[in-house]
Design an enzyme around this catalytic site. Structure first.
Site, short mmCIF file in Angstrom:
data_model
loop_
_atom_site.label_atom_id
_atom_site.label_comp_id
_atom_site.label_asym_id
_atom_site.label_seq_id
_atom_site.Cartn_x
_atom_site.Cartn_y
_atom_site.Cartn_z
CG HIS A 63 -1.96 1.04 1.23
ND1 HIS A 63 -3.04 1.00 2.08
CD2 HIS A 63 -2.13 2.17 0.49
CE1 HIS A 63 -3.82 2.04 1.87
NE2 HIS A 63 -3.27 2.78 0.91
CG ASN A 97 -5.23 7.42 -5.06
OD1 ASN A 97 -4.46 6.47 -5.03
ND2 ASN A 97 -5.52 8.12 -3.99
CG ASP A 288 -2.29 5.10 3.27
OD1 ASP A 288 -2.15 5.32 2.05
OD2 ASP A 288 -3.23 5.56 3.94
CG HIS A 292 0.37 15.62 0.54
ND1 HIS A 292 -0.35 15.72 -0.63
CD2 HIS A 292 -0.28 14.73 1.31
CE1 HIS A 292 -1.41 14.93 -0.56
NE2 HIS A 292 -1.39 14.31 0.61
#
Length: 421
Positions: A63, A97, A288, A292
């Site tokens: 992930h 995504n 995960d 950013h």
């Protein structure tokens, strides 16, 4: 040819490991591999004395969000794979995504080509289910083997891929192979029901709360919902184990940095997740990894944090504290992910398996600083945290790609660590 001498496995047994042509050729009791070994194949091999450090299979992270293509100012396959190698991850799977999202065969092919040119570790890719109905594309990539899994969003997250149409969801679960699902709270029950009726396997990502884990445990204990035809797998992230919502109240800066989907929960929730690990209800630890830039995180609401470099260190620290044992760490981070994704020669430290191996120093005490961070985003929610346990070497296909703080391969030497997934 490579000989790793005087190491230990996670059970504490002293071992030597012989590697050639990207494969673990033999594992013997420590002291069994000598340069005068009658197996002349290994006589000229490089020897590394690990002085009692622990050898494990490379971590397989199912992930990650490497942000490539379209968001490469945050991360890309080169910087993200270096972060993985430094943290002990030899194989990552990327989520769909991105920009554009990976919801067509062409987009998947493009992403694979990008990764093959620059990743220094193995990489795989989850296909994406689109709310604009891309079932034909899903069927195409799953049947061809170009992907074996499909990511479905049942709750809001980044990427605008949320699907609410119940009929479309039925078709996606029928076509999508192993379904990786972003499902929170009551949507976990919806995902479980869809899998039981239409699916071929359900992987529930980033379970974050006691309520969610209790629902998953209940489903896993029901043979009508969880069986060989419709298995259920449970993932927990390090940040939901070791960070809590109370940390956000420490400062406005922390409140901005520690935002993610699902959001952080209470210490009680984190304790319940750890107990679920001990009780055998958790199948994997997934990072995960969703970086950013620091500027973005502090100027606007951005969900996600980097995690590839710190996941193993957090679990090693938990093992040092007695919260988890090393055999369980290896099971959750190596063995189970390989089995779930159908990687028959990965995830175990056995003769005949691929030489994707890491060496860790379980007693190394260190503090994470910004200078340590390899990810392009150059920040971590764990800056200033004290760890016990550190990855010191990452080997991919028998090649050392990272050793004692230095990278041995730059992703531009023609090595292709791309994977059929």
């Amino acid at each position: 040819m490579l000989i790793l001498k005087n190491a230990r496995n996670v059970s504490g047994e002293k071992i030597d490991v012989l590697i050639d042509k990207g494969i673990i050729q033999n594992i013997r009791a420590a002291g069994g591999c000598k340069t005068a070994d009658p197996l002349s194949l290994f006589a000229a091999g490089r020897e590394i004395d690990l002085e009692g450090k622990i050898l494990m299979p490379g971590i397989i992270d199912l992930h990650t969000h490497m942000r490539d293509p379209g968001l490469t100012h945050k991360e890309d396959f080169y910087t993200g794979s270096r972060a993985c190698a430094k943290g002990g991850i030899s194989f990552f799977f990327d989520m769909p995504n991105t920009v554009p999202p990976t919801v067509s065969e062409a987009a998947l092919s493009d992403k694979k080509q990008r990764a093959r040119k620059s990743s220094i570790v193995h990489c795989g890719f989850h296909f994406g289910a689109s709310n604009e109905d891309n079932v034909e594309e899903i069927e195409k990539v799953i049947k061809s083997g170009a992907a074996v899994s499909t990511k479905v969003f049942l709750n809001e997250s980044t990427g605008l891929m949320l699907i609410r149409d119940s009929e479309l969801l039925k078709r996606v679960f029928k076509a999508g192979g192993l379904i990786f699902v972003h499902a929170e709270n009551e949507m976990i029950d919806t995902a479980v029901e869809l899998n039981a009726r239409y699916g071929r396997g359900l992987y529930i990502c980033h379970i974050s709360s006691r309520r969610e884990m209790e629902a998953v445990i209940k489903a896993k204990q029901n043979p009508e919902l969880n069986n060989k035809d419709h298995p259920i797998y449970a993932e927990v992230t390090p940040h939901h184990l070791f960070l809590t919502e109370s940390l956000r109240s420490e400062s406005p800066r922390q409140d901005m940095l520690l935002r993610m989907k699902p959001e952080l929960k209470t210490q009680s929730d984190a304790d319940f997740l750890m107990q679920a690990i001990k009780d055998g209800f958790v199948d994997t630890i997934g990072t995960d990894h969703a970086p950013h830039t620091l500027k973005e995180k502090l100027s606007k609401l951005c969900f996600g944090i980097p995690g590839a470099e710190t996941s193993l260190a957090l679990m090693l620290t938990a093992a040092h504290q007695g919260l988890i044992d090393m055999n369980t760490v290896q099971k959750l981070m190596c063995e189970n992910p390989a089995a779930i994704m159908g990687l028959p020669k990965k995830g175990k430290l056995l003769a005949g398996f691929d030489a994707d191996i890491i060496a860790v120093d379980p007693d190394k005490e260190w503090t994470l600083t910004a200078c340590d961070i390899e990810s392009k985003c150059k920040w971590s929610p764990y800056e200033g945290r004290r760890f016990t346990g550190k990855n010191i070497m990452t080997i991919v296909d028998g090649k050392i790609v990272y050793e004692n703080g230095r990278f041995k391969i730059d992703g531009q030497d023609g090595t292709d660590y791309g994977n059929r997934f």
